[in-house]
Design a protein around this motif. Sequence first.
Motif, short mmCIF file in Angstrom:
data_model
loop_
_atom_site.label_atom_id
_atom_site.label_comp_id
_atom_site.label_asym_id
_atom_site.label_seq_id
_atom_site.Cartn_x
_atom_site.Cartn_y
_atom_site.Cartn_z
N UNK A 355 0.67 -1.23 -0.04
CA UNK A 355 0.08 -0.06 -0.10
C UNK A 355 0.74 1.05 0.00
N UNK A 356 1.79 1.25 0.71
CA UNK A 356 2.77 2.41 0.75
C UNK A 356 3.73 2.56 -0.51
N UNK A 357 4.20 1.56 -1.23
CA UNK A 357 4.54 1.52 -2.58
C UNK A 357 3.64 2.19 -3.66
N UNK A 358 2.25 1.81 -3.44
CA UNK A 358 1.30 2.33 -4.29
C UNK A 358 1.00 3.51 -4.10
N UNK A 359 0.84 3.95 -2.83
CA UNK A 359 0.72 5.55 -2.32
C UNK A 359 1.96 6.47 -2.83
N UNK A 360 3.23 5.77 -2.94
CA UNK A 360 4.33 6.72 -3.15
C UNK A 360 4.01 7.04 -4.95
N UNK A 361 3.38 6.14 -5.41
CA UNK A 361 3.25 6.26 -7.04
C UNK A 361 1.95 7.45 -7.04
N UNK A 362 0.94 7.04 -6.43
CA UNK A 362 -0.22 7.99 -6.40
C UNK A 362 -0.08 9.39 -6.08
N UNK A 363 0.87 9.46 -5.24
CA UNK A 363 1.14 10.94 -4.57
C UNK A 363 2.17 11.58 -5.53
N UNK A 364 2.81 10.97 -6.55
CA UNK A 364 3.64 11.58 -7.44
C UNK A 364 5.16 11.70 -6.96
N UNK A 365 5.24 10.74 -5.77
CA UNK A 365 6.73 10.80 -5.22
C UNK A 365 7.48 10.34 -6.42
N UNK A 366 7.11 9.17 -7.01
CA UNK A 366 7.79 8.59 -8.01
C UNK A 366 8.23 9.50 -9.27
N UNK A 367 7.25 10.17 -9.56
CA UNK A 367 7.58 11.25 -10.75
C UNK A 367 8.69 12.04 -10.27
N UNK A 368 8.80 12.61 -8.69
CA UNK A 368 9.43 13.46 -8.31
C UNK A 368 10.87 13.02 -8.42
#
Length: 404
Positions: A355-368
């Motif tokens: 869920x944390x890994x998915x949240x990082x994707x949804x919040x734009x953390x991965x893009x950043x």
Amino acid sequence: MGEIEVPPFFLCPISLEMMKDPVTIPTGITYDRESIEKWLFSDKNKNCPVTKQVLSNPDLTPNHTLRRVIQSWCTLNASNGIERIPTPKPPVNKSQIIKLLKDAKSPQMQIKCLKRLRSIASASETNKRCIESSGGVEFLASLVKNNTTSTSLEACDHDGFEFTKPSDEALSILFSLQLSESTLKSLNAKNGEFVESLLNILQVGCYESRAYAVLLLNSILEVEEPTQLVALKPKFFVELVQILHDQISPKASKAALQLLINVGPWGRNKLKAVEAGAVSVLVDLLLDSSEKRACEMILTALDQLCQCADGRAELLKHGAGLAIVSKKILRVSKVGSERAVRILLSIAKYSASPSVVQEMLQLGVVTKLCLVLQVDSGSKAKEKAREILKLHARDWRNCSCIPS
């Protein structure tokens, strides 16, 4: 001064302005008192600015002859708009301070004497050092210790910053003295009694006294040995977090942040800070803060706390935790970006549930993180961002910014 040329030997070698109170140091060079005092005492330099000789004895001898010559020159040039420099007040001596401290032991005279002492301290660095060497620090510390057993919430006049309680007045003077390292160490020498008194003030004092207390605490613990930082009580962290929560003043908040950072690496201090609610308060501060230095300090403190499992759990529990840390990347400074990416690395390595890994994707953390690799964000931040992206590349493979 218009086109009047000031004789070069009237100018202070530090400020390059005409001297108002010329004093000569043991190397034979004359400076303006205010400039050389700041150089020696506030900036803690130990050498002569001109000759670079080390000063084992920083005595300042008034150069009355030069001062009178400058005053005469000012008088002669009065028609050209030159104002005569006033004759400076002489610094206090030990006997004057000792008498004042003796008078201050009388309950009826205490506040009046303390205000006089504050006035003397504010006049010059020499006066501060005289108070320090005349037993003033010990006396002021005893007032703080003896008067912190009862609540002092009514002790301050918040409009005029005047204190009506001796312990509050003594505390403000102690802070204004800018105490030497040896004196700061001696304050905490007797079983930590003085630090305990400061913690009591943080708990029940008025806003001004709480601010002075946290600033003094920061000064004292900065010079302490690491062994002294291991046994800090939970109460210490509870009061620090409360100072951050209340945002008494920018200076007090920065002192509290610096304390958290300084004591964090020792013993179980990270856990004690987390249990005191530090993570939630730091995230809230980060949401409201745009000032560069404050953001860097908050991110540094969060980075330390996220090195323990409870700290990471608290960050993830906060609704805005991951989002605000990610948002500050590339918006504060290279130092701020590196600290923020380090926090995300701690999460990605040790607390990355699906869920944390998915949240990082949804919040734009991965893009950043992908953006960090593309811009000038500093080599450390890039290295850690790359590591995070590699760790969870399989989960984020459908993200458009991840290279195949």
